[in-house]
Scaffold this motif. Sequence first.
Motif, PDB file in Angstrom:
ATOM      1  N   LEU A   1       0.830  -1.204   0.000  1.00 20.42           N
ATOM      2  CA  LEU A   1       0.000   0.000   0.000  1.00 20.42           C
ATOM      3  C   LEU A   1       0.866   1.257   0.000  1.00 20.42           C
ATOM      4  N   ILE A   2       1.983   1.222   0.754  1.00 23.53           N
ATOM      5  CA  ILE A   2       2.885   2.382   0.776  1.00 23.53           C
ATOM      6  C   ILE A   2       3.427   2.620  -0.639  1.00 23.53           C
ATOM      7  N   SER A   3       3.843   1.560  -1.309  1.00 20.38           N
ATOM      8  CA  SER A   3       4.371   1.702  -2.675  1.00 20.38           C
ATOM      9  C   SER A   3       3.294   2.238  -3.614  1.00 20.38           C
ATOM     10  N   ALA A   4       2.073   1.709  -3.488  1.00 17.39           N
ATOM     11  CA  ALA A   4       0.991   2.145  -4.388  1.00 17.39           C
ATOM     12  C   ALA A   4       0.653   3.617  -4.162  1.00 17.39           C
ATOM     13  N   CYS A   5       0.691   4.055  -2.902  1.00 23.72           N
ATOM     14  CA  CYS A   5       0.388   5.472  -2.614  1.00 23.72           C
ATOM     15  C   CYS A   5       1.459   6.371  -3.223  1.00 23.72           C
TER      16      CYS A   5
END
Length: 470
Positions: free
Chosen positions: A169-173
Motif C-alpha cells: 500500500l505504501i508503494s501504491a500510494c
Amino acid sequence: MNNRKNTLTRRSFLESSAAMAAAVGTATKIRAAVGPSRTRLAIVGTGSRGIGMWGSPAVRDYSKQVEMVGLCDVNPKRVKVAERMIRSNMADMDGHLRTEGDGSSAAKGSEIPVFTDFDEMVNTVSPDRIIVTTMDSTHIHYVIRGMELGCDMICEKPFATDEEQSKALISACEKYDKNIAVTFNARYGTSATKIKELLNAGEIGELYSVDYAEYLDDDHGTSYFRRWHGIKENSGTLLVHKASHHFDQLNWWIGADPVEISAQGELRRYGRRGPFRHANCRLCSHKESCGHYWDITEHPHLVKLYVDCEGEDGYFRDGCVYRNAINIYDTTSVQVRYSNKVLVTYSLNAGVPLEGQTITLNGSKGRLEVRNYARQPWEAPARAEVRLMRNSESHSTLMPLARRQGSHGGSDSLIRDHVFIPDSPDPLKQRAGARAGIMSSIIGIAAYRSIEKGRPIKVAELIDVSRLRG
Ligand SMILES: NC(=O)c1ccc[n+]([C@@H]2O[C@H](COP(=O)([O-])OP(=O)(O)OC[C@H]3O[C@@H](n4cnc5c(N)ncnc54)[C@H](O)[C@@H]3O)[C@@H](O)[C@H]2O)c1
C-alpha cells in the motif's frame, strides 16, 4: 428526537459551509460536493456494512453529492439482493440494516448495475470513487487496483492485515496520486472527540501515558467468532480488525508515531476451547445446551442476504463459535511506545459482561478518566463521561457526555458527511487517509507478530515509515 430532521439540518449546514468556503475564495477547492456534477460512486463488497453504512444512506441522503453507479461482490446472489436492499432503503436512519422485511418490498429509482468482476465494473460504469467494504484481507487488492484504474478510494478499516500488505500500500500510494479516505468512524464518538478537544486545549499538559481497556460483551464479542473474522488470515485478528479503530484514536490523540509494540494474547472462550462444535448453529445438535446458540432465521434480512446466498460461496453467517479453525485471540494485552515517549497500555477482552471502554490519559498537569459503557447489565442507563483531574487541584470536573442517536453512537452519520461533502469543516482533523490507515493497522499487526514470536516488535522491522506522506 427526530433523527432524520436533525440529520438533514446538519447536512444543509455543512453543504452551505462548503459552498461559502468556495464563495469567499478560500484555498479549499470545492469539488463536486455541491452543485449539478455529482460524484460517480461504486461499492465493492455488498454485505451488511456496504448496504447499511454506505449504499442505502448514499442513495437516500446524499443524492445531491453522489450518484450510485455500480455494485460489485464475489457472491453473484448477494450483490443482487444488496441492490434491491439499497433501493428499498433497507438501512434505518441509524445506519443499521432494518430487521423487519427482507428488502424485496418496493425498490425505488433506476436499477443499479451489479457485477462480480471489479475491473468489468470500473470499465463499464467509470466511477470517480469506490467504497471498499469487502472482507478485511481483501481491501488491499481493490484499493490498489482501483487507484491503478484511475479512481479515488474510500476504504473501511482496517487498511491492511499484514506487513506485506502495508508495504504494498505504501508503494501504491507513492505511485498513484489518488485520494484515499479510510473511514475511522471511532474518531467521531462523543468521548473520542472530547478527549481530542481537551488534549488540544492543553488541559492535562504534556501527555505521558494512556491506559485503554476495550470490552466487547457476550453478544457483540461473540459475533466476531461466528463469522470470517475468527480466522487470522481474513481479519488479522481482533487486534487488527477491531483494535485498529482504537490504535487510530491513540495515534490521533497522541500526535506521534508508534515505535515499538509488545503483546500477549490468548484464546480462552471460543474455538478449540469449546465443549463441542458443529459447522453452524442451524444444523447443530447442541442447540439446547449451547450458550452461544444463535438463530439467524429470526432475522429475515440476514436470511435473504447470507443464508439464501450460501450456495454460491459456502459461507455460514451463523458459523459455530467453537470451530477448531478459529485462530484469533479473545483476550489480549498490548504495550506501545511512541516516538514522543508516550507509553500506552491497551487491552481487548471479548465475551465479558459489559460493552464499552475505560480510558485514562495521564499528563504533566493532570489526568482524564473516560468511561464509555454502551451496555452494562447492572446499571441503567448506559453511561459515558469524562472526568478531568489536575495535579494542582483538590477537586475534579465531571463532564457527562450526551448519548447520540444512531449506529456507533451517531458516529456513522457524521463520518458520512465528511466523506460525501468533501469540503465541509473539519476542525479536529477527523478525516483520515492512507497514512492513518497504515499507522493504525501496523500496531495490530506488530502486536500479533509479537504474540507469535514472543518478543517486542519495532515498527521499523515491518515498514519504512519515512516513505509515508502526511
Ligand atoms: N467501521 C466500522 O465500524 C465497521 C463496522 C462493520 C464492518 N466494517 C468493515 O466493513 C467491511 C465489511 O464488513 P461486513 O460486516 O459488511 O462483512 P460481510 O461479510 O457482511 O460483507 C463482506 C462482503 O464482501 C464480499 N467479499 C468478500 N471477499 C470479497 C472479494 N475478494 N471480492 C469482492 N467481494 C468480496 C462478501 O461476499 C460479502 O458480501 C469489513 O472490512 C469490516 O471491517 C467496519
